[in-house]
Each structure stands twice: as structure tokens, then as C-alpha cells.
Scaffold this motif. Structure first.
Motif, PDB file in Angstrom:
ATOM      1  N   ILE A   1      10.409   2.202   1.760  1.00  0.00           N
ATOM      2  CA  ILE A   1       9.973   1.081   0.964  1.00  0.00           C
ATOM      3  C   ILE A   1       9.822   1.240  -0.528  1.00  0.00           C
ATOM      4  N   ASN A   2       9.851   2.464  -0.924  1.00  0.00           N
ATOM      5  CA  ASN A   2      10.047   2.669  -2.383  1.00  0.00           C
ATOM      6  C   ASN A   2      11.424   2.518  -3.085  1.00  0.00           C
ATOM      7  N   LYS A   3      12.294   2.928  -1.827  1.00  0.00           N
ATOM      8  CA  LYS A   3      13.698   2.669  -2.498  1.00  0.00           C
ATOM      9  C   LYS A   3      14.088   1.387  -2.442  1.00  0.00           C
ATOM     10  N   ILE A   4      13.412   0.637  -1.400  1.00  0.00           N
ATOM     11  CA  ILE A   4      13.674  -0.852  -1.400  1.00  0.00           C
ATOM     12  C   ILE A   4      13.054  -1.749  -2.560  1.00  0.00           C
ATOM     13  N   SER A   5      11.773  -1.276  -3.184  1.00  0.00           N
ATOM     14  CA  SER A   5      11.071  -1.768  -4.216  1.00  0.00           C
ATOM     15  C   SER A   5      11.994  -1.493  -5.432  1.00  0.00           C
ATOM     16  N   ARG A   6      12.392  -0.264  -5.610  1.00  0.00           N
ATOM     17  CA  ARG A   6      12.925  -0.255  -6.997  1.00  0.00           C
ATOM     18  C   ARG A   6      14.252  -0.578  -7.259  1.00  0.00           C
TER      19      ARG A   6
ATOM     20  N   ASN B   1       0.818  -1.101   0.028  1.00  0.00           N
ATOM     21  CA  ASN B   1      -0.105   0.022  -0.061  1.00  0.00           C
ATOM     22  C   ASN B   1       1.010   1.299   0.156  1.00  0.00           C
ATOM     23  N   LEU B   2       2.309   1.147   0.290  1.00  0.00           N
ATOM     24  CA  LEU B   2       3.149   2.212   0.475  1.00  0.00           C
ATOM     25  C   LEU B   2       4.015   2.512  -0.790  1.00  0.00           C
ATOM     26  N   ILE B   3       3.731   1.470  -1.620  1.00  0.00           N
ATOM     27  CA  ILE B   3       4.487   1.482  -2.901  1.00  0.00           C
ATOM     28  C   ILE B   3       4.157   2.436  -4.231  1.00  0.00           C
ATOM     29  N   ASP B   4       4.693   3.302  -4.684  1.00  0.00           N
ATOM     30  CA  ASP B   4       4.187   4.185  -5.716  1.00  0.00           C
ATOM     31  C   ASP B   4       5.588   4.391  -6.487  1.00  0.00           C
TER      32      ASP B   4
ATOM     33  N   LEU C   1      11.340  10.430  -5.348  1.00  0.00           N
ATOM     34  CA  LEU C   1      12.011   9.770  -4.149  1.00  0.00           C
ATOM     35  C   LEU C   1      12.949  10.918  -3.723  1.00  0.00           C
ATOM     36  N   GLU C   2      12.774  11.604  -2.489  1.00  0.00           N
ATOM     37  CA  GLU C   2      13.532  12.482  -1.854  1.00  0.00           C
ATOM     38  C   GLU C   2      14.016  12.112  -0.440  1.00  0.00           C
ATOM     39  N   LYS C   3      15.130  12.068  -0.115  1.00  0.00           N
ATOM     40  CA  LYS C   3      15.419  11.715   1.188  1.00  0.00           C
ATOM     41  C   LYS C   3      14.903  12.437   2.291  1.00  0.00           C
ATOM     42  N   VAL C   4      14.302  11.881   3.198  1.00  0.00           N
ATOM     43  CA  VAL C   4      13.491  12.778   4.417  1.00  0.00           C
ATOM     44  C   VAL C   4      14.626  13.164   5.418  1.00  0.00           C
TER      45      VAL C   4
END
Length: 435
Positions: A246-251, A212-215, A220-223
Motif C-alpha cells: 500500500i505504501n509503495k503504491i501510495s508513493r 489507515n495503512l499509509i505512513d 519500506l523494506e520488501k517482506v
């Protein structure tokens, strides 16, 4: 199959056609090189060492390689060996004895030149075989129906050795990347270990749990914002950090970039660890202050109590103040140090510091005291077995406040402030906080 890969295989095939013969030759040559190396090392000490070498037949074979007057040279060696090994002083005065010494000197020079030739031949052929082994490994791998390349660096070396043009090289790299992604998506090789028993299967499951968090359209910008502000958890920042990771891991998972994948996965696991710690801290805030401290003990005595009983008077008040501050803590904190699956905290205001951790039920386990000048590494090394044993049995720890009352009964923060020597404040820590 990809045309560039087919050209690559055609180029490699003749170069590895004699690899089995070369393996046998190198094995034999390595034994010869090892033996003559041993003889040369012995000969550098004394010609007598050569005469005593266990494999005299090898030396005879070396003399035969000479190719001229070998029969006479072998007889000369055998005679010299007999004379030089003889310890009779009268024998040593004979001209033949001295002539044998000269012969051994010339023999060593010959053996050394032979050693240099064998060394060069072994080095060249060994290097060539290493090249053939890499070419053969990937030749066989690229002919498989399902291709998965694990060692990217070695594969790039293979392409260098294959000596292909830049266009084919680029096409092959794109092809291999697609093959790797297909294999991962099919679930094959998901038992690949990245580090510390972390495998791709675990990461795939984690992505599934957080789909549900993957987009994929997300920029992607570091927080850089802190998840704790003024002692409170910033839920918006926490969510942004989770979504980013999560999106960094996914990619990186999709692209099979394993170094980056491991980095972001570990960062995400650390974030989860912090969330668990925050829950423990919040549980602690709900407990009655005077009934939540428990202490690590050794032989029935807590390390804190032992320290207080044996330290100088100027350090007692800072430690007591630390304990009271831990009891009354109401601000969330980022843990200081991960240790064997547990996060440790350090009360740092003074030059003597208190080391503690939160238990799942909110109780605070005080491990002990870092004395002035002592660092955490030294403290942990000194108490490693006791800490490990205590943490393994944390569920069996007594939760009564007996030890707490022995140490802190009738002690108030306002009374301690008057007794604390300003020299015990950790000025360096104060400076860091100010910065």
C-alpha cells in the motif's frame, strides 16, 4: 510559467514555423517516391514492365526533369514504346528496334539515379518533419494552462531534439513532475489506463480505502517471509506485506511513476486474491469430506471418470489417492495458477496430476486430470471452452455427491497405498520439495 520552459518554447518556435508547409510537401513527395519506387521495381524485371506502367504521364514528367533535349527524348521514348510493344518479328529485326532497347536501358539508368535522389530527399525531409512534429506536439502542450505528460520516454526524446542545456533540462523535468502530480491530485486524467482496464481512479479509490495503512515516514523494506507457514496463515506477515505494498503504491502514485505503480498494484491485487482463496479453503475444511467434491462434466460424464475408465491400471490409484487427499486437506495452500479470474490448484505428487479449484461455498470443483507428460497449458488449451462454460455457470452446478460416490465409494487411502506403483511418483517434484 517556469523560466526554463519559456526559454525552451522560444527556442522551438522558429523551428516549427513552417511545419504546415512541410507536411504538404512531404505528402506530395511521398506520392512521387512511391510511384518511382514502383517503376524501378518493375524495371528490374524488364523494360517492358516500364512500358506497360499505368501512369505513363509520370514517366514523361521524369524525362522532362532531365532538362536537355527533352522534346527529342520524349519523342524517342514514345517511338521506342511503340516499337518494343510490337510483336511483329520482322519489326524486331529493324535497327530501330535494337536502338530502342539501348534507349530503354539508358532510360532505366536515368530513372534509377532520379529514384536515388528522390529517396534521399524524401528520407531527409521525412526525418526532419518527424522532429518538427514532436517539437510541435510538446510546444502546444507546454503552452497549456494545465500540463500533463503521459509518455515519459517520448518527452525525453523531445528534450534531446530541443537541444537545451543540462540545467534547463533538469529544471523542466522537475517542473513537469510537479505538474503531473498536481493534475493527478486534482483528479484530472484519472481515467488514464495503465493496463488491462486498470486506471488511476481505481488506484486512488483503493488508497482511500486503505488510508489507515499509509505512513509516509515508514521505511519500506520488501517482506520476504511466507504468508503461509506449516499450512497456517501468518497474519503478521500478511499485514506487513499489505502495508508494504500500500505504501509503495501510495508513493509511486504521488510521483507518477506509472511502471512501478502498476507493478505494485498488481502484486497487491494478487495478495487480495490469495486472501479470498484462503477463505474458500477454510470454508472447505468445515464441510464433510465425502460430500464436498464435485466434478466438471462433458456430455453427462466427468473428465475424471472418463480418464479413470480409459487409462492404464497403474495410473488409477494415484488419481484416486489425489482425490482422497484433496477431500481431507486441512492445510492452507498458495494457488498454483490464475486462469480467467479463477485460481487453479494442482495435486502434484504423481506423474498424473489432478487439476481443481475452490468455489466460494467451500466445495471443490475437480476439473480433470493432467496425463503423464502433459503440462497445464496443454490441459487448459484442450479443455478451454468446457472449463470457461463450467466456471461461468458455477452457481448452477449440482452439489450432490453422486459422481463422487461413483468414483470413490468404499475406497480407503490405506488400501490405495498398497496398490500404487512407485514409478508413478513424480520424483522431480519430490526433489523440488526437498530442496
Amino acid at each position: 510559467m517556469n523560466d526554463s520552459v519559456l526559454r525552451l518554447l522560444a527556442n522551438i518556435e522558429p523551428r516549427i514555423s513552417k511545419i504546415q508547409e512541410n507536411r504538404i510537401e512531404i505528402k506530395s513527395l511521398s506520392e512521387v517516391y512511391k510511384t518511382i519506387s514502383e517503376i524501378i521495381e518493375l524495371g528490374k524485371k524488364s523494360y517492358l514492365e516500364i512500358l506497360d506502367y499505368y501512369d505513363q504521364e509520370f514517366i514523361i514528367r521524369c524525362i522532362k526533369i532531365h532538362g536537355r533535349n527533352t522534346k527529342n527524348l520524349i519523342n524517342k521514348y514514345k517511338t521506342s514504346r511503340y516499337l518494343l510493344k510490337n510483336r511483329d518479328k520482322n519489326m524486331q529485326e529493324l535497327p530501330q528496334f535494337k536502338d530502342s532497347i539501348l534507349y530503354m536501358e539508358s532510360l532505366f539508368k536515368y530513372l534509377y539515379s532520379l529514384y536515388e535522389k528522390i529517396k534521399e530527399e524524401y528520407t531527409v525531409k521525412s526525418d526532419n518533419l518527424k522532429t518538427e512534429e514532436i517539437l510541435s506536439k510538446y510546444y502546444l502542450l507546454l503552452k497549456k494552462e494545465s500540463i500533463f505528460i503521459e509518455d515519459a520516454e517520448e518527452f525525453l526524446t523531445f528534450l534531446d531534439l530541443a537541444e537545451i542545456d543540462l540545467k534547463d533540462r533538469y529544471d523542466i523535468l522537475v517542473f513537469i513532475n510537479n505538474c503531473n502530480v498536481k493534475v493527478i491530485n486534482k483528479g484530472s486524467s484519472l481515467d488514464k489506463i495503465l493496463a488491462n482496464n486498470i486506471n488511476l481512479n481505481q488506484i486512488k479509490d483503493m488508497l482511500e480505502d486503505n488510508r489507515n495503512l499509509i505512513d509516509n515516514t515508514l521505511k519500506l523494506e520488501k517482506v520476504n517471509e511466507n504468508i503461509i507457514k506449516d499450512g497456517k496463515l501468518n497474519q503478521n506477515v500478511l499485514l506487513k506485506k499489505r502495508k508494504y505494498l500500500i505504501n509503495k503504491i501510495s508513493r509511486t502514485f504521488e510521483e507518477a511513476e506509472y511502471d512501478g505503480l502498476l507493478k505494485y498494484y498488481l502484486e497487491y491485487q494478487k495478495l487480495l486474491g490469495y486472501e479470498k482463496e484462503f477463505r474458500k479453503q477454510k470454508a472447505s475444511f468445515k464441510l464433510e469430506d465425502t460430500k464436498k467434491l464435485i466434478f466438471m462434466e462433458d456430455n453427462g460424464e466427468s473428465l475424471v471418470k472418463h480418464y479413470l475408465d480409459t487409462t492404464s491400471i497403474e495410473y488409477k490409484s494415484p488419481i484416486l489417492k489425489n482425490l482422497l487427499d484433496i477431500e481431507s486437506e486441512r492445510d492452507l495452500q498458495i494457488p498454483d495458477y490464475p486462469y480467467n479470474g479463477t485460481y487453479l490448484y494442482i495435486k502434484k505428487e504423481f506423474v498424473v496430476k489432478t487439476v481443481y479449484t475452490y468455489l466460494d461455498n467451500g466445495y471443490v470443483l475437480v476439473l480433470g486430470v493432467m496425463d503423464k507428460g502433459e503440462n497445464l497449458k496443454t490441459f487448459l488449451n484442450k479443455n478451454d471452452k468446457l472449463i470457461t462454460r463450467t466456471l461461468l455457470n458455477r452457481n448452477k452446478l449440482s452439489l450432490d455427491n453422486t459422481e463422487r460416490d461413483n468414483i470413490l465409494r468404499n475406497i480407503k487411502p490405506e488400501d490405495l497405498v498398497l496398490t500404487i506403483d512407485l514409478n508413478t511418483l513424480d520424483i522431480e517434484m519430490e526433489d523440488k520439495d526437498a530442496r
